[in-house]
Structures are given as structure tokens and as C-alpha cells.
Design a protein around this motif. Sequence first.
Motif, PDB file in Angstrom:
ATOM      1  N   THR A  57     -66.348 -28.097  -8.323  1.00 57.33           N
ATOM      2  CA  THR A  57     -66.341 -28.716  -9.651  1.00 57.33           C
ATOM      3  C   THR A  57     -65.192 -28.205 -10.508  1.00 57.33           C
ATOM      4  O   THR A  57     -64.726 -28.904 -11.398  1.00 57.33           O
ATOM      5  N   ARG A  58     -64.726 -26.982 -10.242  1.00 55.23           N
ATOM      6  CA  ARG A  58     -63.646 -26.383 -11.037  1.00 55.23           C
ATOM      7  C   ARG A  58     -62.651 -25.741 -10.072  1.00 55.23           C
ATOM      8  O   ARG A  58     -62.635 -24.524  -9.889  1.00 55.23           O
ATOM      9  N   PRO A  59     -61.819 -26.527  -9.407  1.00 53.06           N
ATOM     10  CA  PRO A  59     -60.962 -25.986  -8.344  1.00 53.06           C
ATOM     11  C   PRO A  59     -59.987 -24.912  -8.808  1.00 53.06           C
ATOM     12  O   PRO A  59     -59.700 -23.974  -8.057  1.00 53.06           O
ATOM     13  N   LEU A  60     -59.459 -25.029 -10.017  1.00 54.78           N
ATOM     14  CA  LEU A  60     -58.540 -23.991 -10.497  1.00 54.78           C
ATOM     15  C   LEU A  60     -59.274 -22.670 -10.704  1.00 54.78           C
ATOM     16  O   LEU A  60     -58.717 -21.598 -10.433  1.00 54.78           O
ATOM     17  N   LEU A  61     -60.511 -22.755 -11.152  1.00 59.00           N
ATOM     18  CA  LEU A  61     -61.310 -21.540 -11.295  1.00 59.00           C
ATOM     19  C   LEU A  61     -61.629 -20.960  -9.919  1.00 59.00           C
ATOM     20  O   LEU A  61     -61.625 -19.737  -9.744  1.00 59.00           O
ATOM     21  N   THR A  62     -61.904 -21.816  -8.951  1.00 59.36           N
ATOM     22  CA  THR A  62     -62.128 -21.330  -7.587  1.00 59.36           C
ATOM     23  C   THR A  62     -60.936 -20.515  -7.107  1.00 59.36           C
ATOM     24  O   THR A  62     -61.101 -19.426  -6.530  1.00 59.36           O
TER      25      THR A  62
END
Length: 288
Positions: A231-236
Motif C-alpha cells: 500500500t505504501r511502496p516508498l515506505l516499504t
Amino acid sequence: MKLYPIQCGKFKLDGGAMFGVVPKTLWQRTNPADENNLIEIGSRSLLIEDGKKLVLIDCGLGNKQDDKFFGHYSLWGDDNLDKSLAKFGFVKDDITDVFLTHLHFDHCGGAIQFNKDRTGYEPSFKNASYWSNENHWEWATKPNPREKASFLPENILPMQESGQLNFLDLPKNGNYLFGTDLKMDVIFVDGHTEKQMLPVIKYQNKTIVFAADLIPTAGHIPLVYVMGYDTRPLLTMEEKGKFLQQCIDNDYLLFFEHDAHNELASLKMTEKGVKLDQTFSFNEVFGY
């Protein structure tokens, strides 16, 4: 303490979805696709036997969905949860705790089964406490449109209705000492879904991290290899970078939930960042 890898079944998923923006020419080197662009996926749990505790981390897809549902996931192989538990001399009623990294159907589907007359649902592990956390529970029971198809009410709500559901308190430092006789740290990450939990277990002078969906297969170790499902790839990517450094600093072994062919891996630092060092079977490192 004894640990056992538990194979709950195998299925297939679209390779592009599993690797997001990474081109197929790159990801197919480690995760080759079939003619339908599907890659082989495992559903591997970890069973922890510690004194009177028998803790199961995640429990696969289960078998209560219909043929149409499973037709989307191309089940293959003959592994299942009951068969794998029996291999080590256990049955579902022996389980004292079911620790759920998150509540997507491929991680918690096996937690709930049809009741005897198939008119409703009941916990598959009747003697177990089920563990989630309140933030993730709220996220899963009031799902966003992107994840709604992954949070199936029949997999989730019966845990609470049975009275067997428990929540881990969210710590300030990102780690948690598991609230049973078993001492187990937990790393919380939010990129894939809200407050996914990654157990960290010390065993035979080594430390194992149950990588869940932060690093689902050995092919996902490179920093930018992030699933399209997140849902939040940059956070991943941010969480993954910190996690990989933590693995290097502490010499962690990764335990893969979704790698159909590799159970464990070690990492190494290179000029280009953290890379896969070696893969191992559980038996090679620890024996059974």
C-alpha cells in the motif's frame, strides 16, 4: 526450544504483481514465470515449541474458499497444514498460540474453518490464543478499496467472535516482547499493510527473522524489489533498507514465508549494498 518449518501449501501469483515496477527481465532470473506469467509461491509457517507453548506463526490460505476462488491462485503440490504438523507429531488442537503477521487471506485463511455442519465458521485451533494488534485489526476490519479483496471477513471476524483474539500492545521502540511464556521480539512495519509484525527468534545461537511480506522470497532482497501489492511502496523501501542493515549488523537469518524453494537465507554487504549470501534448508542449519 525447537523450531519446525510448516509448509501450508503452494500456489502461484502474477510475477509482475509480485515485483512491482521491476522489469521481468530482472526478476525472472530468480523467480521464473510460466506461460501465464505466474511464479511459484510457498505458504510456509514457523512452529515454535517452547515448554508448554506451541506457537504457530501464520497458517496459510486454509481450504474453506470455493473452487472459483482457488482457481485464481493455481494451487500446486500436495503440502497442507495438517500434513506438515503431523510430520513433527502435532495436530491443530496442540497449538497454544497463533501469531498472525497480518490478516491477508494467504496468511490467516487457515485460522478459521467451517463448523461441523458447514453452516458457519469456527477457529481451526480451538485451544489457541490468536494474536494480532489493534491498529492492524482496525485496518483489516475497515479495509481500504485496494486491500478489501485480501481481508476476507470470514477469515477474520470469527477470531473475535470466539473470544480467542488477543492484541499485542504497540511499543514505542518498534519491538515487543511476546506476551506469553515465550520471549520473542517483534518488528513492526507499515509499507505492505498497517502494522505488519515480523517475529525475531533466537535459536541455537542464531537469530531468525520471519520475513513475511517485507521480503517474501529470496528474489525480493534487493532494495527496490517491492511488491505491487504494497500500500505504501516508498515506505516499504525505507523500512526495508533499515531492516536489511539491521540484519547485517546482527547476523540475522531470513526465514521466507513465500519462497517455494528456499527456507532460509544469509545476507552479505557488498559495494552495491546488501545482497543475498547463501540460501539453506532449515534442516541444513538446525536439523529437525
